[in-house]
Design an enzyme around this catalytic site. Sequence first.
Site, PDB file in Angstrom:
ATOM      1  N   TYR A 193      -8.314 -12.109   3.556  1.00  0.00           N
ATOM      2  CA  TYR A 193      -8.527 -10.835   4.261  1.00  0.00           C
ATOM      3  C   TYR A 193     -10.005 -10.435   4.321  1.00  0.00           C
ATOM      4  O   TYR A 193     -10.724 -10.607   3.377  1.00  0.00           O
ATOM      5  CB  TYR A 193      -7.572  -9.805   3.693  1.00  0.00           C
ATOM      6  CG  TYR A 193      -7.997  -8.688   2.808  1.00  0.00           C
ATOM      7  CD1 TYR A 193      -7.449  -7.428   3.019  1.00  0.00           C
ATOM      8  CD2 TYR A 193      -8.868  -8.857   1.756  1.00  0.00           C
ATOM      9  CE1 TYR A 193      -7.766  -6.380   2.199  1.00  0.00           C
ATOM     10  CE2 TYR A 193      -9.190  -7.807   0.934  1.00  0.00           C
ATOM     11  CZ  TYR A 193      -8.651  -6.566   1.167  1.00  0.00           C
ATOM     12  OH  TYR A 193      -8.972  -5.527   0.360  1.00  0.00           O
ATOM     13  N   TRP A 194     -10.425 -10.010   5.502  1.00  0.00           N
ATOM     14  CA  TRP A 194     -11.818  -9.663   5.847  1.00  0.00           C
ATOM     15  C   TRP A 194     -12.779 -10.847   5.767  1.00  0.00           C
ATOM     16  O   TRP A 194     -13.978 -10.674   5.738  1.00  0.00           O
ATOM     17  CB  TRP A 194     -12.325  -8.483   5.006  1.00  0.00           C
ATOM     18  CG  TRP A 194     -11.559  -7.211   5.263  1.00  0.00           C
ATOM     19  CD1 TRP A 194     -10.779  -6.523   4.364  1.00  0.00           C
ATOM     20  CD2 TRP A 194     -11.471  -6.480   6.494  1.00  0.00           C
ATOM     21  NE1 TRP A 194     -10.213  -5.420   4.962  1.00  0.00           N
ATOM     22  CE2 TRP A 194     -10.619  -5.363   6.270  1.00  0.00           C
ATOM     23  CE3 TRP A 194     -12.020  -6.647   7.782  1.00  0.00           C
ATOM     24  CZ2 TRP A 194     -10.314  -4.437   7.259  1.00  0.00           C
ATOM     25  CZ3 TRP A 194     -11.699  -5.713   8.760  1.00  0.00           C
ATOM     26  CH2 TRP A 194     -10.867  -4.636   8.494  1.00  0.00           C
TER      27      TRP A 194
ATOM     28  N   TYR B 126       0.850  -1.207   0.000  1.00  0.00           N
ATOM     29  CA  TYR B 126       0.000   0.000   0.000  1.00  0.00           C
ATOM     30  C   TYR B 126       0.879   1.248   0.000  1.00  0.00           C
ATOM     31  O   TYR B 126       1.061   1.893   1.040  1.00  0.00           O
ATOM     32  CB  TYR B 126      -0.905   0.004   1.242  1.00  0.00           C
ATOM     33  CG  TYR B 126      -1.767  -1.235   1.377  1.00  0.00           C
ATOM     34  CD1 TYR B 126      -2.828  -1.467   0.497  1.00  0.00           C
ATOM     35  CD2 TYR B 126      -1.538  -2.165   2.382  1.00  0.00           C
ATOM     36  CE1 TYR B 126      -3.630  -2.593   0.612  1.00  0.00           C
ATOM     37  CE2 TYR B 126      -2.337  -3.294   2.511  1.00  0.00           C
ATOM     38  CZ  TYR B 126      -3.373  -3.507   1.624  1.00  0.00           C
ATOM     39  OH  TYR B 126      -4.166  -4.621   1.753  1.00  0.00           O
TER      40      TYR B 126
ATOM     41  N   ASP C  84      -6.728   4.656   7.421  1.00  0.00           N
ATOM     42  CA  ASP C  84      -5.398   4.302   7.931  1.00  0.00           C
ATOM     43  C   ASP C  84      -4.740   5.544   8.515  1.00  0.00           C
ATOM     44  O   ASP C  84      -4.183   5.517   9.618  1.00  0.00           O
ATOM     45  CB  ASP C  84      -4.517   3.776   6.790  1.00  0.00           C
ATOM     46  CG  ASP C  84      -5.056   2.508   6.169  1.00  0.00           C
ATOM     47  OD1 ASP C  84      -4.476   1.443   6.357  1.00  0.00           O
ATOM     48  OD2 ASP C  84      -6.102   2.584   5.474  1.00  0.00           O
TER      49      ASP C  84
ATOM     50  N   ASP D  27     -13.441  -4.652   2.000  1.00  0.00           N
ATOM     51  CA  ASP D  27     -13.993  -4.970   0.673  1.00  0.00           C
ATOM     52  C   ASP D  27     -14.234  -6.448   0.423  1.00  0.00           C
ATOM     53  O   ASP D  27     -15.103  -6.811  -0.346  1.00  0.00           O
ATOM     54  CB  ASP D  27     -13.105  -4.390  -0.427  1.00  0.00           C
ATOM     55  CG  ASP D  27     -11.631  -4.449  -0.108  1.00  0.00           C
ATOM     56  OD1 ASP D  27     -11.192  -3.679   0.753  1.00  0.00           O
ATOM     57  OD2 ASP D  27     -10.922  -5.264  -0.712  1.00  0.00           O
TER      58      ASP D  27
ATOM     59  N   TRP E  29      -3.862   6.282   2.605  1.00  0.00           N
ATOM     60  CA  TRP E  29      -5.249   5.815   2.709  1.00  0.00           C
ATOM     61  C   TRP E  29      -5.948   6.567   3.823  1.00  0.00           C
ATOM     62  O   TRP E  29      -5.331   6.898   4.847  1.00  0.00           O
ATOM     63  CB  TRP E  29      -5.294   4.306   3.009  1.00  0.00           C
ATOM     64  CG  TRP E  29      -5.518   3.449   1.806  1.00  0.00           C
ATOM     65  CD1 TRP E  29      -6.709   2.891   1.410  1.00  0.00           C
ATOM     66  CD2 TRP E  29      -4.554   3.025   0.827  1.00  0.00           C
ATOM     67  NE1 TRP E  29      -6.532   2.157   0.254  1.00  0.00           N
ATOM     68  CE2 TRP E  29      -5.218   2.225  -0.123  1.00  0.00           C
ATOM     69  CE3 TRP E  29      -3.195   3.259   0.662  1.00  0.00           C
ATOM     70  CZ2 TRP E  29      -4.577   1.649  -1.207  1.00  0.00           C
ATOM     71  CZ3 TRP E  29      -2.544   2.697  -0.430  1.00  0.00           C
ATOM     72  CH2 TRP E  29      -3.236   1.905  -1.347  1.00  0.00           C
TER      73      TRP E  29
ATOM     74  N   GLU F 120      -0.693  -6.994   8.906  1.00  0.00           N
ATOM     75  CA  GLU F 120      -1.960  -6.359   8.525  1.00  0.00           C
ATOM     76  C   GLU F 120      -3.129  -7.090   9.192  1.00  0.00           C
ATOM     77  O   GLU F 120      -4.059  -6.464   9.688  1.00  0.00           O
ATOM     78  CB  GLU F 120      -2.086  -6.405   6.997  1.00  0.00           C
ATOM     79  CG  GLU F 120      -3.285  -5.659   6.440  1.00  0.00           C
ATOM     80  CD  GLU F 120      -3.339  -5.750   4.915  1.00  0.00           C
ATOM     81  OE1 GLU F 120      -2.475  -6.415   4.304  1.00  0.00           O
ATOM     82  OE2 GLU F 120      -4.263  -5.155   4.328  1.00  0.00           O
TER      83      GLU F 120
ATOM     84  N   TYR G  33       1.234   0.101  -7.463  1.00  0.00           N
ATOM     85  CA  TYR G  33      -0.102  -0.210  -6.936  1.00  0.00           C
ATOM     86  C   TYR G  33      -1.136  -0.020  -8.040  1.00  0.00           C
ATOM     87  O   TYR G  33      -1.085   0.936  -8.807  1.00  0.00           O
ATOM     88  CB  TYR G  33      -0.433   0.713  -5.746  1.00  0.00           C
ATOM     89  CG  TYR G  33      -1.790   0.399  -5.128  1.00  0.00           C
ATOM     90  CD1 TYR G  33      -1.931  -0.656  -4.231  1.00  0.00           C
ATOM     91  CD2 TYR G  33      -2.923   1.140  -5.469  1.00  0.00           C
ATOM     92  CE1 TYR G  33      -3.168  -0.958  -3.681  1.00  0.00           C
ATOM     93  CE2 TYR G  33      -4.162   0.846  -4.921  1.00  0.00           C
ATOM     94  CZ  TYR G  33      -4.279  -0.207  -4.032  1.00  0.00           C
ATOM     95  OH  TYR G  33      -5.507  -0.515  -3.488  1.00  0.00           O
TER      96      TYR G  33
HETATM   97  C1  2M8 Z   1      -7.456  -2.505   2.009  1.00  0.00           C
HETATM   98  O1  2M8 Z   1      -8.075  -1.925   0.865  1.00  0.00           O
HETATM   99  C2  2M8 Z   1      -7.341  -1.597  -0.339  1.00  0.00           C
HETATM  100  C3  2M8 Z   1      -8.301  -0.879  -1.264  1.00  0.00           C
HETATM  101  O2  2M8 Z   1      -8.682   0.340  -0.702  1.00  0.00           O
HETATM  102  C4  2M8 Z   1      -6.756  -2.780  -1.055  1.00  0.00           C
HETATM  103  O3  2M8 Z   1      -7.125  -3.917  -0.749  1.00  0.00           O
HETATM  104  O4  2M8 Z   1      -5.919  -2.562  -1.951  1.00  0.00           O
HETATM  105  C5  2M8 Z   1      -8.497  -2.476   3.143  1.00  0.00           C
HETATM  106  O5  2M8 Z   1      -8.112  -3.294   4.211  1.00  0.00           O
HETATM  107  C6  2M8 Z   1      -8.719  -1.032   3.624  1.00  0.00           C
HETATM  108  O6  2M8 Z   1      -9.518  -1.014   4.760  1.00  0.00           O
HETATM  109  C7  2M8 Z   1      -7.404  -0.322   3.935  1.00  0.00           C
HETATM  110  O7  2M8 Z   1      -7.667   1.028   4.197  1.00  0.00           O
HETATM  111  C8  2M8 Z   1      -6.410  -0.449   2.765  1.00  0.00           C
HETATM  112  C9  2M8 Z   1      -5.033   0.086   3.133  1.00  0.00           C
HETATM  113  O8  2M8 Z   1      -4.599  -0.466   4.343  1.00  0.00           O
HETATM  114  O9  2M8 Z   1      -6.267  -1.825   2.371  1.00  0.00           O
END
Ligand code: 2M8
Length: 412
Positions: free
Chosen positions: A338-339, A12, A19, A147, A16, A382, A64
């Site tokens: 994730y999630w 990332y 975050d 997501d 964000w 994470e 990214y």
């Molecule tokens: C995750 O989301 C991003 C898209 O926005 C991704 O998967 O690329 C999620 O966990 C989101 O909640 C978080 O803000 C972001 C950056 O940590 O990653």
Amino acid sequence: MGVFTKPGPRQYPHQWNWDSAVIALGYSHFDLPRALDEIRSLLKAQWKDGMVPHIIYHTGRSDYFPDPEFWQINGSSNAPLVPSSGLTQPPLLASIVRTIHARTPAPDFIHEVYPPLLRWHRWFHTQRDADGSRLACLVHPWESGTDDSPRWLSAIAKITPKDLPAYQRRDTVHVSGSQRPHQEDYDRFIHLVNFFRTSRYDSATLLAQSPFLVQDILTNSILHRADQDLRELALIIGEPVAEIDGWIKSVRSTFNARFWNEEAGLYYDYDVRAGRSVQVNTEMTFMPLVAGLADQTQADRLVAAHLLNPAEYAPGGRVRFWVTSVSQTEPAWEARRYWRGPVWIITNWLIADGLQRYGYAEIAAAIRRDSLHLLRETGFWEYFDASDGSGCGSPDFSWSAALAIELLAGGT
Ligand code: 2M8
């Protein structure tokens, strides 16, 4: 990165939204000016209609995806000068600003950030209000911050990706694909972005036509709590509060009718497009506690029947750590995707805060202890496999580190 902090060093590499709010809280313990700069650079990308976007590309392209150009935000007359995404994320910021100010008074900073915060909340309550309730709608799973959650599966299953622009997924370069969204879901995410950019991010078009339109319990709980904190900020600097009071009153009068399921004793999201409740049991059911939206009887049921149930959330059966992101009773539950089941430090922190408010100090303490144990033993991952505590997703994850500082300092 100077004025902003990457959530993860490789996975990332931009700023964000939610975050950064949490990261600023971490910085505030040892470098207040840096914390305030983090918040300033987030608000710098505010759209002219008030939206604060979910990704801000201060340093241009990286590896990214989506890259800044992909969003085509210049099609909208509301786009900011800084390149950004065209979506938002849960509005934690006003609550974080209030917490920082309560610990180290920064009245000039409140004067500076109150107007953009007010405009962002107003945007949620008007531009994203589908039915006059003042509840906010989301138009993309990315806006939920969660997501890949199974709570979105029924809504996105109805989306048939068509005429997808050519794109190359990058999220599985640094993290195993087995821990990331399935390809068919990712195509649907891109289909939605394509629709938004064709619609020039026009709010009325999105509310009327977005194939994904939901009222979500996480965002609306965070927003309601943040409205209360925004109100306090207004009082500190002598601003009127009538408009905020209107949002608070309206949401309080509709929230439970919309989201509470008396039979299950759970809060469920609502799919506005389909006109029905999304009956999926995830840890988001505990989020109304953060905002004081549940009454004590509802809170007691949530805790006794669900949080303490080892078949759903409590350690003891298949999971060893608080709080699995999805109830283990859900067919979509997965330990490491994730999630879909792993433990997240951010949601643990929020749930512990909510439990504390309702008199469950011991369970809150156990959740904080587990969070610190995972961070100490495994590192700043994470997310964490709730069955063995191993780390998943991005290493050196910023909000995990920021919340380690917050939890060690005894913050709630
Ligand atoms: C995750 O989301 C991003 C898209 O926005 C991704 O998967 O690329 C999620 O966990 C989101 O909640 C978080 O803000 C972001 C950056 O940590 O990653």
